[in-house]
Design a protein around this motif. Structure first.
Motif, PDB file in Angstrom:
ATOM      1  N   LEU A  18       1.320  15.089  23.421  1.00 22.35           N
ATOM      2  CA  LEU A  18       2.350  14.071  23.207  1.00 22.35           C
ATOM      3  C   LEU A  18       3.728  14.680  23.387  1.00 22.35           C
ATOM      4  O   LEU A  18       3.905  15.898  23.316  1.00 22.35           O
ATOM      5  CB  LEU A  18       2.246  13.498  21.787  1.00 22.35           C
ATOM      6  CG  LEU A  18       0.949  12.788  21.420  1.00 22.35           C
ATOM      7  CD1 LEU A  18       0.942  12.458  19.943  1.00 22.35           C
ATOM      8  CD2 LEU A  18       0.777  11.536  22.258  1.00 22.35           C
ATOM      9  N   THR A  36       3.574   9.117  24.558  1.00 20.11           N
ATOM     10  CA  THR A  36       2.765   9.721  25.599  1.00 20.11           C
ATOM     11  C   THR A  36       3.686  10.121  26.757  1.00 20.11           C
ATOM     12  O   THR A  36       4.734   9.510  26.963  1.00 20.11           O
ATOM     13  CB  THR A  36       1.690   8.737  26.094  1.00 20.11           C
ATOM     14  OG1 THR A  36       2.320   7.508  26.458  1.00 20.11           O
ATOM     15  CG2 THR A  36       0.657   8.475  25.015  1.00 20.11           C
ATOM     16  N   VAL A  77       2.337   4.314  22.704  1.00 22.28           N
ATOM     17  CA  VAL A  77       1.547   4.395  23.927  1.00 22.28           C
ATOM     18  C   VAL A  77       1.945   3.252  24.851  1.00 22.28           C
ATOM     19  O   VAL A  77       2.436   2.217  24.401  1.00 22.28           O
ATOM     20  CB  VAL A  77       0.018   4.362  23.649  1.00 22.28           C
ATOM     21  CG1 VAL A  77      -0.405   5.575  22.855  1.00 22.28           C
ATOM     22  CG2 VAL A  77      -0.386   3.106  22.945  1.00 22.28           C
ATOM     23  N   VAL A  96      -5.260   8.629  24.377  1.00 25.54           N
ATOM     24  CA  VAL A  96      -4.827  10.019  24.220  1.00 25.54           C
ATOM     25  C   VAL A  96      -6.082  10.852  23.962  1.00 25.54           C
ATOM     26  O   VAL A  96      -6.421  11.150  22.823  1.00 25.54           O
ATOM     27  CB  VAL A  96      -3.816  10.168  23.064  1.00 25.54           C
ATOM     28  CG1 VAL A  96      -3.253  11.581  23.028  1.00 25.54           C
ATOM     29  CG2 VAL A  96      -2.692   9.144  23.182  1.00 25.54           C
TER      30      VAL A  96
END
Length: 120
Positions: A18, A36, A77, A96
């Motif tokens: 991340l 992200t 995200v 993820v």
């Protein structure tokens, strides 16, 4: 002396997939804001890579404690658009892998280490 970014990368190395944008000390809790990376990801249905953003989705998850304090991560995200016109999956949320599973409220490494944390 290390710069702040390398210190965050060292302390929160398990979150390296991340982009950590902010770290806040909230007393008993350390709060992180992360997102992200802005790289193309494959459509889960047809496999065609895309980086075309349709919107965003927020998730809040718990991670391994640091210095005896809980860590809570707010992750943003992307909701992406599949570029293939005939694909039945027109939009999808990026995942993820290795850190978060669908619908999970904890990082994947927290349950794996919970026995270590409880002293068992």
């Amino acid at each position: 002396m290390q710069d702040l970014n390398s210190l965050v990368a060292t302390v929160f190395s398990g979150l390296s997939v991340l982009v950590v944008e902010d770290v806040a000390d909230a007393g008993e809790v350390i709060r992180l804001s992360a997102r992200t990376p802005e790289v193309p990801v494959p459509c889960p249905m047809c496999g065609t890579p895309t980086a075309r953003v349709h919107g965003f989705h927020g998730r809040t998850v718990a991670d391994l404690p640091v210095d005896g304090r809980r860590v809570v991560v707010s992750v943003r995200v992307r909701r992406l658009v599949c570029p293939v016109l005939g694909c039945p999956r027109q939009t999808f949320r990026e995942q993820v892998p290795g850190l978060l599973e669908r619908y999970q409220r904890r990082t994947t490494r927290l349950p794996a280490n919970s026995a270590l944390l409880s002293g068992n």
